[in-house]
Design a protein around this motif. Structure first.
Motif, short mmCIF file in Angstrom:
data_model
loop_
_atom_site.label_atom_id
_atom_site.label_comp_id
_atom_site.label_asym_id
_atom_site.label_seq_id
_atom_site.Cartn_x
_atom_site.Cartn_y
_atom_site.Cartn_z
N PRO A 52 35.08 15.64 66.74
CA PRO A 52 34.64 16.83 66.00
C PRO A 52 33.19 16.73 65.53
O PRO A 52 32.74 15.67 65.08
CB PRO A 52 35.61 16.84 64.80
CG PRO A 52 36.83 16.15 65.31
CD PRO A 52 36.33 15.07 66.21
N ILE A 83 36.89 19.68 60.65
CA ILE A 83 37.80 18.60 61.04
C ILE A 83 39.04 18.64 60.18
O ILE A 83 38.99 19.02 58.99
CB ILE A 83 37.09 17.22 60.91
CG1 ILE A 83 37.89 16.13 61.64
CG2 ILE A 83 36.83 16.86 59.46
CD1 ILE A 83 37.12 14.82 61.79
N ASP A 129 39.72 19.35 65.75
CA ASP A 129 38.31 19.69 65.56
C ASP A 129 38.18 21.10 65.00
O ASP A 129 37.28 21.86 65.40
CB ASP A 129 37.53 19.54 66.87
CG ASP A 129 38.04 20.45 67.97
OD1 ASP A 129 39.10 21.09 67.79
OD2 ASP A 129 37.37 20.52 69.03
#
Length: 268
Positions: A64, A68, A214
């Motif tokens: 990410p 996150i 992510d």
């Protein structure tokens, strides 16, 4: 991915089941954590000894670079330690690349001034020596059994937060101005079970599962993952997946925050 392992076997690789290729490994047998059989809800967990066990990955991909969300099911004693970290970001890390910021989850960090403190460091502030941080002490007894955590950063609101057993425990406006993209870059190492300090701090505990996204999850997505982890690992007596104030084991509708009992016995 542990079909070939028996109780007490050393783990040389923990495979990423998401197909993103983030397998973590350890080549030195002295530093390998152990697989422990049927520890939690008749399922296996990974045990770290608190002295030198860790797993790692150099050269990350699909890591990410903004929002996150990290779910962790873990049991750990109260000491200075780290569950997840990335070496190379922090200007004081052993192999600093000078970009600044930090990624580190102390679960927990225990000291005289910060007893039983959960710390989540993420991103970089305008001063590269500074980073976003959310931290708060856990309640007494947290180390007696496995707990479920969610660590999250929402760029749209600059909110850094963590949940404890599916309930938001603490959040801050982080002051983060960016997250360094380290994908495909050398000089950065992801650690599981070790901190990014010059003298590494090692996890003394057991990890059942780690899931990383992510993105910031919707309320519905978060509830579904909470309940998946709660039922998989037998945490229904401590987790309230839908956040309605009723623990999963007592909630007839554990994924519906608007209802927790079937008052008319119609099944809905």
């Amino acid at each position: 991915n542990n079909a070939t392992l028996s109780d007490g076997d050393a783990i040389s690789e923990w495979k990423d089941l998401s197909s993103n290729g983030q397998n973590i490994s350890q080549l030195d047998t002295d530093f390998m954590p152990l697989m422990k059989e049927t520890v939690l809800n008749n399922k296996d967990v990974v045990e770290f000894d608190g002295t030198n066990d860790f797993l790692s990955k150099n050269t990350l991909t699909n890591w990410p670079v903004n929002d996150i969300s990290i779910f962790i099911v873990q049991k750990s004693i109260a000491k200075q330690q780290s569950t997840l970290s990335i070496d190379g970001l922090w200007t004081q890390s052993p192999n600093s690349q000078g970009v600044g910021g930090r990624f580190n989850i102390h679960l927990p960090w225990d000291s005289v001034t910060n007893p039983q403190m959960v710390i989540f460091d993420y991103g970089v502030k305008s001063d590269i020596n500074q980073y976003g941080r959310v931290n708060k002490s856990l309640p007494d007894g947290f180390d007696s059994t496995f707990q479920m955590y969610l660590f999250e950063y929402d760029n749209s609101t600059d909110k850094l937060s963590f949940d404890y057993n599916a309930i938001e425990y603490h959040s801050v406006t982080a002051g983060i101005v960016g997250v360094t993209d380290i994908n495909g870059q050398t000089g950065y190492t992801l650690f599981v079970g070790q901190s990014d300090n010059a003298t590494p701090l090692h996890l003394d505990g057991e990890i059942a599962e780690i899931i990383i996204f992510d993105k910031v999850l919707s309320a519905d997505e978060r509830t579904k993952i909470n309940y998946y982890l709660s039922t998989k690992w037998g945490l229904e007596s401590t987790v309230d997946s839908d956040g309605d104030g009723t623990l999963d084991e007592l909630d007839v509708f554990p994924m519906d925050a608007t209802e927790f009992e079937d008052t008319d016995s119609d099944g809905t």
